[in-house]
Design an enzyme around this catalytic site. Structure first.
Site, PDB file in Angstrom:
ATOM      1  N   LYS A 118      17.944   8.369   0.197  1.00  0.00           N
ATOM      2  CA  LYS A 118      17.607   9.573   0.975  1.00  0.00           C
ATOM      3  C   LYS A 118      17.579  10.816   0.102  1.00  0.00           C
ATOM      4  CE  LYS A 118      18.086   7.942   5.504  1.00  0.00           C
ATOM      5  NZ  LYS A 118      18.373   8.126   6.911  1.00  0.00           N
ATOM      6  N   LYS A 200      12.267  -1.781   4.079  1.00  0.00           N
ATOM      7  CA  LYS A 200      12.645  -1.991   5.485  1.00  0.00           C
ATOM      8  C   LYS A 200      11.796  -1.120   6.410  1.00  0.00           C
ATOM      9  CE  LYS A 200      16.223   1.377   6.602  1.00  0.00           C
ATOM     10  NZ  LYS A 200      17.312   1.683   7.502  1.00  0.00           N
ATOM     11  N   LYS A 203      12.074   4.372  10.832  1.00  0.00           N
ATOM     12  CA  LYS A 203      11.466   5.311  11.756  1.00  0.00           C
ATOM     13  C   LYS A 203      11.023   6.584  11.064  1.00  0.00           C
ATOM     14  CE  LYS A 203      15.804   5.766  14.213  1.00  0.00           C
ATOM     15  NZ  LYS A 203      16.939   6.290  13.503  1.00  0.00           N
TER      16      LYS A 203
HETATM   17  P1  ATP Z   1      16.015   6.477   9.307  1.00  0.00           P
HETATM   18  O1  ATP Z   1      14.653   5.954   9.016  1.00  0.00           O
HETATM   19  O2  ATP Z   1      16.032   7.830   9.969  1.00  0.00           O
HETATM   20  O3  ATP Z   1      16.949   6.356   8.157  1.00  0.00           O
HETATM   21  P2  ATP Z   1      16.671   4.010  10.553  1.00  0.00           P
HETATM   22  O4  ATP Z   1      15.414   3.507  11.176  1.00  0.00           O
HETATM   23  O5  ATP Z   1      17.146   3.395   9.298  1.00  0.00           O
HETATM   24  O6  ATP Z   1      16.603   5.567  10.427  1.00  0.00           O
HETATM   25  P3  ATP Z   1      19.307   4.232  11.840  1.00  0.00           P
HETATM   26  O7  ATP Z   1      19.513   5.136  12.993  1.00  0.00           O
HETATM   27  O8  ATP Z   1      19.801   4.691  10.531  1.00  0.00           O
HETATM   28  O9  ATP Z   1      17.754   3.856  11.704  1.00  0.00           O
HETATM   29  O10 ATP Z   1      19.899   2.804  12.181  1.00  0.00           O
HETATM   30  C1  ATP Z   1      20.193   2.320  13.470  1.00  0.00           C
HETATM   31  C2  ATP Z   1      20.469   0.842  13.441  1.00  0.00           C
HETATM   32  O11 ATP Z   1      19.271   0.124  13.197  1.00  0.00           O
HETATM   33  C3  ATP Z   1      21.442   0.406  12.358  1.00  0.00           C
HETATM   34  O12 ATP Z   1      22.320  -0.576  12.879  1.00  0.00           O
HETATM   35  C4  ATP Z   1      20.569  -0.178  11.297  1.00  0.00           C
HETATM   36  O13 ATP Z   1      21.241  -1.173  10.556  1.00  0.00           O
HETATM   37  C5  ATP Z   1      19.460  -0.792  12.125  1.00  0.00           C
HETATM   38  N1  ATP Z   1      18.202  -0.868  11.397  1.00  0.00           N
HETATM   39  C6  ATP Z   1      17.498   0.183  10.905  1.00  0.00           C
HETATM   40  N2  ATP Z   1      16.361  -0.239  10.313  1.00  0.00           N
HETATM   41  C7  ATP Z   1      16.347  -1.591  10.431  1.00  0.00           C
HETATM   42  C8  ATP Z   1      15.435  -2.605  10.040  1.00  0.00           C
HETATM   43  N3  ATP Z   1      14.314  -2.334   9.407  1.00  0.00           N
HETATM   44  N4  ATP Z   1      15.733  -3.899  10.321  1.00  0.00           N
HETATM   45  C9  ATP Z   1      16.860  -4.201  10.992  1.00  0.00           C
HETATM   46  N5  ATP Z   1      17.765  -3.290  11.391  1.00  0.00           N
HETATM   47  C10 ATP Z   1      17.527  -1.999  11.132  1.00  0.00           C
END
Ligand code: ATP
Ligand code: LTN
Length: 336
Positions: A118, A200, A203
């Protein structure tokens, strides 16, 4: 570790209201949360304090938070069974985070890969909050004496740090915090980007074709799957080096309950076109009832408000007890 003998094991997890919730969040975390509600005492939160580690536009942030709350209810988080609240509504999170910052080492935080990622992505705003993100996450978990923390695989390193902080505090004073275990699903733990299957699904991806949002309309979901990056050998098979196909198979397995062998058989001798259409359709069908329920919840602001207020009240009582214990052990002079 403090024994948790009479009650069901406690589960804590959270998700940031940082944008539109994706299929990765759902398959890696939320789907699990829903199924754990009967067997465990579950506490779920929208981690909005974490979200401001990246700059947010106020009106949009407020809207995202309310929508994420409604969407989680639509996914099946049941406020009768579980405590579901918004992190910033319970001040103990920020307070314990400060305390835990003083029990977390600079070197430990410097090693976190999420921080490095990040920091590289937001090079103009590498703030202290982004650096200390994991100690706030540790505070979230430890305030509720959680036994288990269901998250996607990307959060493993943060959980390990939480365990270290808890153990360090417990041995410096006396058993105070339950040392939590991670609960990472076998399938769906790491859903990859549809455009770059080595990364991964996220969002905050600037390319919206990389992720499927839970609220994407059916035609958008279909389009994104049809454009998904695969490979050139036109064979639906789970194998090393076939990241794109493996990812689609993982998604399909999660939403249909089929095994990889069953999927390979189903698509034997058929091309990727058919396969992508089938994955898209299965996802659309899986999301349909969630999207319908979301529309109902988001139209009822009074109900949402009642739910999150009640959640914060219940969470606040538990968190307050842990925080008071911590303050006393450290030696802060009591206010009364
Ligand atoms: P950002 O993109 O803003 O960093 P993020 O999509 O990684 O956000 P978080 O809010 O940080 O989402 O994570 C929420 C939950 O979703 C956590 O338990 C994280 O492990 C899970 N998660 C996030 N991205 C993935 C993914 N690609 N596959 C599986 N689990 C995920
Ligand atoms: N950092 C987490 C969100 C989060 C969380 C938590 C998850 C904040 N606090 C406590 C589990 C437990 C993420 O998923 N990126």
């Amino acid at each position: 570790m403090e024994a948790n003998t009479e009650r069901k094991p406690v589960i804590f997890s959270a998700i940031q209201p940082s944008g539109t919730i994706t299929l990765g969040n759902y398959l890696g975390a939320l789907k699990n949360w829903v199924s754990l509600q009967d067997e465990y005492d579950c506490i779920f939160s929208l981690a909005d304090l974490h979200t401001i580690t990246v700059r947010q536009e106020p009106a949009k942030f407020r809207k995202n938070t309310l929508e994420a709350y409604a969407l989680l209810l639509a996914c099946g988080i049941d406020p009768e069974k579980s405590i579901f609240f918004i992190q910033s509504h319970v001040s103990a999170h920020a307070e314990l985070a400060w305390v835990l910052n003083c029990y977390t080492q600079f070197g430990e935080l410097s090693r976190m890969t999420q921080f490095k990622d990040k920091a590289a992505k937001h090079a103009d705003n590498v703030n202290a909050g982004l650096f200390a993100y994991p100690s706030l996450m540790a505070a979230d978990i430890l305030l509720y004496q959680a036994d288990l923390v269901p998250v996607g695989a990307d959060q493993k390193q943060h959980l390990e740090l939480t365990r270290n902080i808890a153990e360090r505090f417990n041995s410096a004073y006396s058993p105070t915090f339950t040392v939590p275990d991670g609960y990472i699903p076998k399938q769906g733990a790491r859903v990859m980007s549809l455009q770059d299957p080595s990364r991964k699904m996220s969002k905050s991806d600037e390319n919206a074709n990389g992720y499927v949002a839970l609220l994407d309309p059916p035609e958008v979901v279909m389009k994104k799957f049809k454009r998904a990056v695969t490979d050139s050998d036109a064979c639906v098979k789970y194998a090393e080096g076939k990241d794109g196909v493996n990812n689609l198979m993982g998604i399909y397995a999660c939403v249909t309950g089929k095994s990889y062998e069953e999927i390979e058989q189903e698509f034997q001798g058929r091309g990727y076109g058919d396969f992508k259409t089938a994955v898209g359709e299965a996802v659309v069908e899986h999301l349909r009832p969630i999207q319908e329920r979301f529309q109902k919840y988001i139209a009822d602001k009074a109900y949402l408000e009642q739910c999150y207020r009640n959640g914060a009240e219940r969470a606040g009582r538990i968190a307050g007890r842990t925080l008071a214990k911590v303050m006393k052990k450290i030696g802060f002079l009591p206010a009364r």
